[in-house]
Design a protein around this motif. Structure first.
Motif, PDB file in Angstrom:
ATOM      1  N   PRO A  45      12.695 -11.301 -75.005  1.00 61.62           N
ATOM      2  CA  PRO A  45      11.643 -10.341 -75.366  1.00 61.62           C
ATOM      3  C   PRO A  45      10.342 -10.644 -74.634  1.00 61.62           C
ATOM      4  CG  PRO A  45      12.044 -11.886 -77.161  1.00 61.62           C
ATOM      5  CD  PRO A  45      13.125 -12.099 -76.153  1.00 61.62           C
ATOM      6  N   ALA A  54       6.239  -7.653 -76.994  1.00 65.31           N
ATOM      7  CA  ALA A  54       7.210  -7.429 -78.063  1.00 65.31           C
ATOM      8  C   ALA A  54       7.124  -8.531 -79.119  1.00 65.31           C
ATOM      9  CB  ALA A  54       8.619  -7.372 -77.479  1.00 65.31           C
ATOM     10  N   ARG A  55       6.989  -9.768 -78.656  1.00 65.03           N
ATOM     11  CA  ARG A  55       6.848 -10.868 -79.611  1.00 65.03           C
ATOM     12  C   ARG A  55       5.564 -10.725 -80.427  1.00 65.03           C
ATOM     13  NH1 ARG A  55       7.158 -16.275 -76.498  1.00 65.03           N
ATOM     14  NH2 ARG A  55       6.621 -15.007 -74.686  1.00 65.03           N
ATOM     15  N   TRP A  56       4.479 -10.298 -79.764  1.00 68.02           N
ATOM     16  CA  TRP A  56       3.208 -10.119 -80.464  1.00 68.02           C
ATOM     17  C   TRP A  56       3.317  -9.015 -81.514  1.00 68.02           C
ATOM     18  CZ3 TRP A  56      -1.217 -12.473 -81.328  1.00 68.02           C
ATOM     19  CH2 TRP A  56      -2.301 -11.728 -81.812  1.00 68.02           C
ATOM     20  N   ASN A  57       4.001  -7.910 -81.177  1.00 70.77           N
ATOM     21  CA  ASN A  57       4.135  -6.804 -82.118  1.00 70.77           C
ATOM     22  C   ASN A  57       4.967  -7.182 -83.340  1.00 70.77           C
ATOM     23  OD1 ASN A  57       2.597  -5.081 -80.517  1.00 70.77           O
ATOM     24  ND2 ASN A  57       4.382  -4.312 -79.403  1.00 70.77           N
ATOM     25  N   ASP A  58       5.845  -8.154 -83.186  1.00 71.17           N
ATOM     26  CA  ASP A  58       6.697  -8.574 -84.305  1.00 71.17           C
ATOM     27  C   ASP A  58       5.994  -9.542 -85.265  1.00 71.17           C
ATOM     28  OD1 ASP A  58       8.813  -7.047 -83.447  1.00 71.17           O
ATOM     29  OD2 ASP A  58       9.758  -8.671 -82.306  1.00 71.17           O
ATOM     30  N   LEU A  59       4.846 -10.052 -84.877  1.00 70.70           N
ATOM     31  CA  LEU A  59       4.162 -11.030 -85.700  1.00 70.70           C
ATOM     32  C   LEU A  59       3.416 -10.364 -86.853  1.00 70.70           C
ATOM     33  CD1 LEU A  59       2.636 -13.292 -82.889  1.00 70.70           C
ATOM     34  CD2 LEU A  59       4.580 -13.855 -84.367  1.00 70.70           C
ATOM     35  N   GLY A  99       7.217 -17.144 -81.237  1.00 70.47           N
ATOM     36  CA  GLY A  99       6.025 -16.642 -81.900  1.00 70.47           C
ATOM     37  C   GLY A  99       5.019 -17.738 -82.178  1.00 70.47           C
TER      38      GLY A  99
END
Length: 309
Positions: free
Chosen positions: A103, A107-112, A240
């Motif tokens: 990712p 994408a990782r930032w949006n999942d946090l 993350g």
């Protein structure tokens, strides 16, 4: 010299930022407070070793010998770290990303969880605001305003270094028993008390308060920089945690710059460093209150157990 210092700071960040993910993979969660607390105490060990090199090599061989000696020590540490951690990412890759594209950072930032991320970043900003000016202006305050001599200021720094060698590990061990979140609350209260001791030691007649300040700062400073990454390591998943800690270090630096600039400006306008220590007390207390509002890291362990099973 500026270029060398920029490179040095970049190398330090490049080593420290991935430490939270390394801890996730090689240190059990119940021991991460101790492990990262010991890592954060490494600065104190380095200062102690540097003081030994300074007294032994500088008079006999000059300042270049210090650089050569520290280069040799760092090279040995780098080799040891490479041997110990080699293949760590490759062993993890098949488990988490086999057959899938890695990712992106976005994408990782949006999942946090944004609220938790904002709280952690603000807390790291407050860490910089409360810890960096303390060190920057301590000697100037003691010698210029509090009525102490240079020898006393040097001894205070020695006490901070010696206490710091065990402070991070000790508070980390406590945090592993009472939760990292509660350990952070205790640590921020200790930091606030250290600033209070400094302010009440002014006058050159309350040296016992000054040494209490040195002991409490040695404990809290190293503990903070072990407990916060320990919490991040357990609160955020692989990848993350590294991203949050990397951005958090930027917030930490901004807080440190803001504190140093504010302390210098207050000294020029008011003629005293006392206001910046009052501000540091406020920042430490705010960090403690913010820690009390954070969810316990045990909750994240319980949420992760079904996925691991």
């Amino acid at each position: 010299m500026t270029t060398l210092l920029v490179i040095l700071g970049g190398c330090a960040a490049a080593i420290w930022v991935p430490m939270v993910e390394v801890a996730q993979q090689i240190v059990p969660a119940e021991h991460q407070g101790k492990a990262l607390g010991l890592v954060s105490s490494g600065t104190s060990y380095g200062v102690f070793i540097n003081s030994l090199l300074l007294t032994s090599l500088l008079p006999a061989a000059g300042w270049r010998s210090l650089w050569i000696a520290t280069f040799a020590l760092v090279a040995l540490l780098a080799i040891a770290g490479f041997i110990r951690l080699r293949g760590l990412g490759r062993r993890r890759e098949p488990e988490s990303h086999a057959g899938h594209a890695k990712p992106s950072i976005r994408a990782r930032w949006n999942d946090l969880p944004k609220g938790l991320v904002a709280a952690v970043l603000f807390m790291m900003f407050l860490n910089g605001l409360s810890c960096m000016p303390y060190q920057t202006y301590l000697s100037a305050f003691l010698e210029g305003e509090a009525g102490y001599g240079a020898d006393t200021a040097a001894y205070v720094w020695r006490v901070i270094g010696v206490v710091g060698m065990v402070g991070g590990f000790a508070i980390g061990a406590l945090a592993d028993r009472i939760t990292v979140r509660r350990g952070m609350i205790v640590t921020y209260l200790i930091l606030a008390s250290s600033c209070l001791f400094v302010l009440n030691a002014a006058g050159g007649e309350a040296s016992w308060l000054l040494y209490c300040a040195a002991i409490t700062f040695g404990i809290s400073f190293n503990a903070i920089f072990g407990l916060v990454p320990a919490y991040i390591s357990q609160a955020f998943g692989a990848g993350g945690a590294t991203l949050v800690f990397a951005i958090g270090n930027i917030a930490l630096g901004v807080g440190g710059i803001a504190g140093n600039v504010l302390g210098g400006a207050l000294k020029e306008s008011i003629g005293s460093f006392e206001p910046i220590y009052v501000i540091m007390i406020g920042a430490a207390v705010c960090s403690g209150l913010l820690s009390a509002m954070l969810p316990s890291e045990h909750r994240f362990r319980l949420e992760a157990q079904p996925a691991e099973a």
